[in-house]
Design an enzyme around this catalytic site. Structure first.
Site, PDB file in Angstrom:
ATOM      1  N   SER A 174       1.064  -1.132   0.159  1.00 29.58           N
ATOM      2  CA  SER A 174       0.126   0.354   0.236  1.00 29.58           C
ATOM      3  C   SER A 174       1.193   1.419   0.182  1.00 29.58           C
ATOM      4  O   SER A 174       0.495   2.728  -0.405  1.00 29.58           O
ATOM      5  CB  SER A 174      -1.265  -0.233   1.698  1.00 29.58           C
ATOM      6  N   HIS A 202      -5.953  -3.133  -2.443  1.00 29.94           N
ATOM      7  CA  HIS A 202      -5.861  -2.822  -3.701  1.00 29.94           C
ATOM      8  C   HIS A 202      -5.260  -2.915  -5.028  1.00 29.94           C
ATOM      9  O   HIS A 202      -5.099  -2.534  -5.960  1.00 29.94           O
ATOM     10  CB  HIS A 202      -4.148  -1.968  -3.160  1.00 29.94           C
ATOM     11  N   LYS A 233     -12.397   0.611  -1.258  1.00 23.84           N
ATOM     12  CA  LYS A 233     -10.993   1.223  -1.956  1.00 23.84           C
ATOM     13  C   LYS A 233     -11.348   1.351  -3.385  1.00 23.84           C
ATOM     14  O   LYS A 233     -12.756   2.658  -4.066  1.00 23.84           O
ATOM     15  CB  LYS A 233      -9.614   0.672  -1.770  1.00 23.84           C
TER      16      LYS A 233
END
Ligand SMILES: Cc1ncc(COP(=O)(O)O)c(C=O)c1O
Length: 382
Positions: A174, A202, A233
């Site tokens: 990240s 992610h 996200k």
């Protein structure tokens, strides 16, 4: 009581404070009394304030109310929760999946549930804090391997394993934006009969045409793999999921404490995630735009000599020598209408700006960022 500690943080330039937004999340945000082009969010596909996602949430809010009122195992779940789990299983090509309140809750609940005293965990040194805390909460011994170093991991698996091995990794790291070598991790997991736990926070909605890191590598999920992903996200909503074999999901439903003893996600957030995952599954144009923007940003940064480290994804760090220059560079960009806060210890060892580019950015936004960084460099700011 904490004055001395706070003083130390301040002296070392590590005192953090919260800047609240006065607008939706998105390409442009109103914060600190101004409007800025935002290069700091994980809203990779621009779904946090997307019309149909917002409408889905509003409809569910009208139908189900605001709160879920209980844990999933009591009366907290709804038919929407079940539908989202089926959709996530489709996205991740697994037999089953289960929702969690957040990615942090998933990691700190699942790892202790699958790793007891008879397990040895092998954890990448740059794993996310929630994975580290999940390892700490479990009764397993944890062995740290050098970041992405498969030879090191191989040696440790051979020498240090005291029981069932569990390998734990981020799919996309990240703070550096690099991708874990999942093909090699799969091979090692197979040869040492290890479980492989992949935090695809992610990667979901970003890699593998939106399906995530395993799809990126062309790997089909197997029974020894457990995929975790967040809905906060790229999916622009909130919450998380774990996708795996049916037996694993049944075990987690009964034993993951952050699931059993925590209130279920509210239905309107689940509805938003449902719509977002449908978009990710059925329309790859946003993911394509995201990657076009990512390539544009990185080639712009390289053209002005900025080192983007190991980045391979829309997370693009600008690595800096000291905390002071990270803070000064962030302030410099703020003066030019760009929001990109500094990231420093204890989150990272090397201070940096962590730039994130999204599908919502325009060519002009990226041009402004690159020009501003060039100006900062010409002024000797970094
Ligand atoms: C790799 C990784 N895992 C887990 C999390 C935690 O997810 P959440 O924000 O949903 O708690 C994050 C988010 O910051 C993350 O970057």
């Amino acid at each position: 009581m904490y004055e001395e500690g706070l003083e130390t943080l301040k002296r070392e330039g590590l005192l953090r404070s919260i800047s609240d937004r006065d607008s939706p999340q998105g390409r442009v945000v109103r914060v600190r009394g101004g409007e800025f082009i935002n290069f700091s969010s994980n809203d990779y596909l621009g779904l946090c304030n997307h019309d149909s996602v917002r409408k889905a949430a509003v409809r569910a809010l009208e139908e189900y109310g605001t709160g879920s009122g209980a844990s999933r195992l009591l009366s907290g779940g709804s038919t929407l929760h079940r539908r989202l789990e089926r959709l996530v299983s489709r996205l991740k090509a697994t037999e089953a999946s289960i929702l969690f309140g957040s990615g942090y809750a998933a990691n700190t609940g699942v790892i202790p549930a699958i790793a007891g005293g008879d397990t040895t965990i092998f954890s990448d040194e740059l794993n996310h804090a929630s994975l580290i805390d999940g390892c700490r909460l479990s009764r397993a011994g944890t062995v740290i391997y050098r970041h992405g170093d498969m030879d090191h991991l191989d040696g440790l698996l051979r020498r240090e394993c005291r029981g069932r091995p569990l390998i734990v990794t981020d799919s996309v790291f990240s703070m550096d934006g690099d991708i874990a070598p999942l093909t090699d991790l799969r091979r090692l997991a197979l040869s040492y009969s290890a479980l492989l736990y992949i935090d695809d926070a992610h990667g979901t909605g970003v890699l593998g045409r939106g399906r995530g890191a395993l799809a990126h590598f062309g790997i089909s999920p197997e029974p020894f793999m457990i995929q975790m992903g967040t809905l906060s996200k790229a999916a622009g909503s909130y919450g998380a999921f774990v996708a795996a074999d049916g037996g694993v999901i049944k075990w987690l439903t009964n034993t993951a404490r952050t699931l059993v003893y925590s209130t279920a996600l509210p239905a309107h957030l689940v509805a938003a995630s449902l719509e977002a995952v449908e978009i990710i599954l059925n329309d790859t144009s946003l993911v394509e735009r995201l990657w076009d923007n990512r390539d544009r940003l990185v080639s712009g940064l390289h053209s002005i000599g900025v080192d983007t480290g190991r980045s391979e994804t829309p997370i693009v760090p600008v690595l800096l020598e000291e905390t002071g220059s990270a803070v000064r560079l962030s302030e410099f960009l703020l003066d030019r209408g760009i929001y990109a806060p500094a990231i420093r210890k204890p989150t990272v060892r090397i201070p940096r700006l962590r730039l994130t580019v999204t599908a919502a950015h325009t060519e002009e936004d990226i041009g402004l960022l690159v020009r501003s960084l060039k100006e900062a460099r010409d002024c000797g700011l970094f």
